[in-house]
Scaffold this active site. Sequence first.
Site, mmCIF file in Angstrom:
data_model
loop_
_atom_site.group_PDB
_atom_site.id
_atom_site.type_symbol
_atom_site.label_atom_id
_atom_site.label_comp_id
_atom_site.label_asym_id
_atom_site.label_seq_id
_atom_site.Cartn_x
_atom_site.Cartn_y
_atom_site.Cartn_z
ATOM 1 N N CYS A 1 -12.531 -9.817 49.491
ATOM 2 C CA CYS A 1 -11.873 -8.955 50.477
ATOM 3 C C CYS A 1 -10.401 -8.733 50.108
ATOM 4 C CB CYS A 1 -12.045 -9.542 51.868
ATOM 5 S SG CYS A 1 -11.755 -8.333 53.192
ATOM 6 N N HIS B 1 -18.119 -9.578 51.951
ATOM 7 C CA HIS B 1 -18.139 -11.020 52.191
ATOM 8 C C HIS B 1 -19.485 -11.632 51.782
ATOM 9 C CE1 HIS B 1 -14.357 -11.759 54.375
ATOM 10 N NE2 HIS B 1 -14.468 -10.484 54.721
ATOM 11 N N GLU C 1 -20.231 -14.675 51.821
ATOM 12 C CA GLU C 1 -20.523 -15.772 52.752
ATOM 13 C C GLU C 1 -20.907 -15.250 54.133
ATOM 14 O OE1 GLU C 1 -16.775 -14.497 54.386
ATOM 15 O OE2 GLU C 1 -17.570 -14.556 52.355
#
Length: 361
Positions: free
Chosen positions: A247, A331, A333
């Site tokens: 990001c 992202h 995750e």
Amino acid sequence: MTKTVTLTLEDGTTIEGESFGAFTSAAGEVVFSTAMTGYPENLTDPSFAGQILVLTTPMVGNYGVPGEELYESISRIFESDKIHIAGLVVNYYSEEHSHWNAAKSLGDWLKEYNIPGICGVDTRMLTKKLREKGAMLGKIVAEDDVPFHDPNRDNLVAQVSPAGIRHYGSGQHKIVLVDCGTKTNIIRCFLERDVELIRVPWDYDFTTLAYDGLFLSNGPGDPKMCEATIRHLQKALAQDKPIFGICLGSQLMGLAAGGDTFKLKYGHRSHNQPVKLTGTQRCYITSQNHGFAVDTATLPAEWQILFENLNDGTCEGIKHNSKPFFSTQFHPEAAGGPEDTEFLFDDFLKAVVAYKQGQTA
């Protein structure tokens, strides 16, 4: 007894609604997210700092907010230790909540952090306006008016980054995490992969540390505000130790490499952004939360696009042609959202292993 509050945009639009959460005024940048679930994670994501968040899903609050649980001294559930949004805008707020792990209501949780919410808003209309005109400044006004405030002129990263160094785990790979507003699930993903994690503030000179790999976290605001981080990263790019950015970390990598960044019209904030791995037909559905992107036309010749957004063609990641440096704008995750690309943490650690083997060969 319900109280009336007003959402006012910088273009003069005024919308009345009902207050929930804290009955107070707040100003920020009005943005929208199309994620249908995951508000406990979204509201605690430091990347939302300074923003008034519009949730497009029609009903919000129906499953309440879970109680806190700790894992290795970090939250097992939330993405940081507090709510970061400036305000919340929803269509229908469910005052009744029901979920097996709910500990409180969304409204009560907002009150704890003095964050205002406004419901009864036509969020479809508001989202269409933001898509057409772009993210704009706004304010939620209760009793006392407040001026408009552009959070992108602030160094938001300095506001959300920790003050000191923190250590996690005791694995065989030593990773430095440059915390520009990291989501907790990034730390969880590393701790599940046998690493020793050294979490440093955004402006810390990590080049003075001994480490096997460098990780650049997500975070809020304009990446160009992070001048110290960019200077330190330029030193790291002159070496060969693996680097992985997510990001804001991707934007910082692009700037340190000599490229430029630009502000997106209304950003990418959702759990269903399609991206394509460059040079293939392989696509992934990803979770995203950002308002800036790398201008790939400005990247030096030794860098290339790694992922591309299939909605608007913007850069979703970059990589170096010969060194183990890569990044993603999305992202891997998630939290919330799909975790289809979590394997990128494994790819990063494979690069770390290869680097360490090369050093001992």
